[in-house]
Design a protein around this motif. Sequence first.
Motif, short mmCIF file in Angstrom:
data_model
loop_
_atom_site.label_atom_id
_atom_site.label_comp_id
_atom_site.label_asym_id
_atom_site.label_seq_id
_atom_site.Cartn_x
_atom_site.Cartn_y
_atom_site.Cartn_z
N LEU A 230 0.67 -1.30 0.10
CA LEU A 230 0.15 0.12 -0.10
C LEU A 230 0.84 1.30 -0.17
O LEU A 230 0.62 2.38 -0.73
CB LEU A 230 -0.87 0.11 1.35
N GLU A 231 1.87 1.12 0.69
CA GLU A 231 2.89 2.48 0.86
C GLU A 231 3.35 2.69 -0.73
O GLU A 231 3.50 4.01 -0.87
CB GLU A 231 4.03 2.12 1.62
N LYS A 232 3.68 1.60 -1.29
CA LYS A 232 4.17 1.68 -2.77
C LYS A 232 3.24 2.32 -3.88
O LYS A 232 3.57 3.26 -4.28
CB LYS A 232 4.79 0.50 -3.26
N ILE A 233 1.91 2.12 -3.44
CA ILE A 233 0.91 2.64 -4.21
C ILE A 233 0.81 4.09 -3.99
O ILE A 233 0.67 4.90 -4.93
CB ILE A 233 -0.42 1.80 -4.00
N ILE A 234 0.80 4.32 -2.88
CA ILE A 234 0.62 5.99 -2.28
C ILE A 234 1.43 6.68 -2.78
O ILE A 234 1.32 7.70 -3.31
CB ILE A 234 0.45 5.92 -0.64
N GLN A 235 2.88 6.30 -2.69
CA GLN A 235 4.06 7.01 -3.02
C GLN A 235 3.98 7.06 -4.61
O GLN A 235 4.29 8.34 -5.15
CB GLN A 235 5.41 6.20 -2.73
N LYS A 236 3.79 5.96 -5.42
CA LYS A 236 3.58 6.21 -6.88
C LYS A 236 2.57 7.09 -7.37
O LYS A 236 2.88 7.89 -8.21
CB LYS A 236 3.40 4.77 -7.39
N ASN A 237 1.46 7.34 -6.59
CA ASN A 237 0.54 8.22 -7.19
C ASN A 237 0.53 9.50 -6.43
O ASN A 237 -0.20 10.64 -6.62
CB ASN A 237 -1.21 7.42 -6.78
N ASN A 238 1.57 9.66 -5.37
CA ASN A 238 1.76 11.17 -4.87
C ASN A 238 0.34 11.18 -4.07
O ASN A 238 0.02 12.52 -3.87
CB ASN A 238 2.03 12.10 -5.74
#
Length: 328
Positions: free
Chosen positions: A314-322
């Motif tokens: 989930l952290e990766k998705i959040i970071q990817k999408n800003n």
Amino acid sequence: MSFFKSLFGTNKKKTTTHKKSTYTEDKEFTAFFYDAYSRYTYTPKGTVELVFKNKKGIETPPSVAFIGGYRAYKQISSIWDQRSELYKSFDDLFIKRLEPWMLLERFITDRRALLAIKWIGEHATDAHYTDANFLTSVSRAYFFMSTYDTAISFAEKALEIDPNLYRAKIALADAMHLSNEHDFAHDLYLDVLNSSSYKEIEKKNITLMDIVGFENQILPSSVYAVSLLNNDEIIDTTWDEVATEFYHCPYFRCQHAFWLLKNKENLSGLAKLISLTQEFPWYKEGVINAHSSILQFREQMKTEDLWVDEFVYLEKIIQKNNWEPVVL
């Protein structure tokens, strides 16, 4: 008996009598097969009767004619995954029979709205955009990708061609509702309901599934279903039943998870949120709330060793999408 207790009673599915076969028939699968086929071909009130024969000309039941799909069905517990397996079997024989808008619906209800949009980009012609049903399905594809402005635009174009197309009215109402145009959406839902067969059956022991389910085509809307389900008299089994109709809708699944969390079914609610993010990683509301729910569990349990892999995902998705995560 109150209105809601009457409305949310047990829904009994109809069954169809089929021709006899020399093979042993799994009648439960036969009923499921015809229900899935009606959804695949978008013939909700059709009386489809398919006849299958083996090489010797002997009539065979669906469990024999579609043995691969039948075996998969027996191994799967969830109705949406069972349908998905049957859809794959149907593709081998029937996909060329589908009109373009039906093909889009086949993708959408199989949790593949992104594939529907890809097909639109690669295959749609000017002629397709003169078909109100096609425009409606385009709208629905964008709706399930949470692109509500685009969904509204295509639904409005569909209604310009056919002002009475109930599918387009529902598509527009759903997108408008999630764009916070609640009054406009409510009026459209009421218009659809008043123009449907609802009045003919409202005196019977009608269930929520009778209204929002695919079979009757009264008001098959995930958004409208959620508005009825968010009621104090609703129980979790009713949510589960309606989920069999709208598992392809990230909004519905997210709201189902919220309802579980609200009613202290915390583990079930979080599990649904995590499952949602794995199938629809682009659905921001699901990702952000799954992330914050894990943080809350960790704080309550005084440990960071819970759902480690899921949290990293989930952290990766959040970071990817800003995206901005919820800060506790």
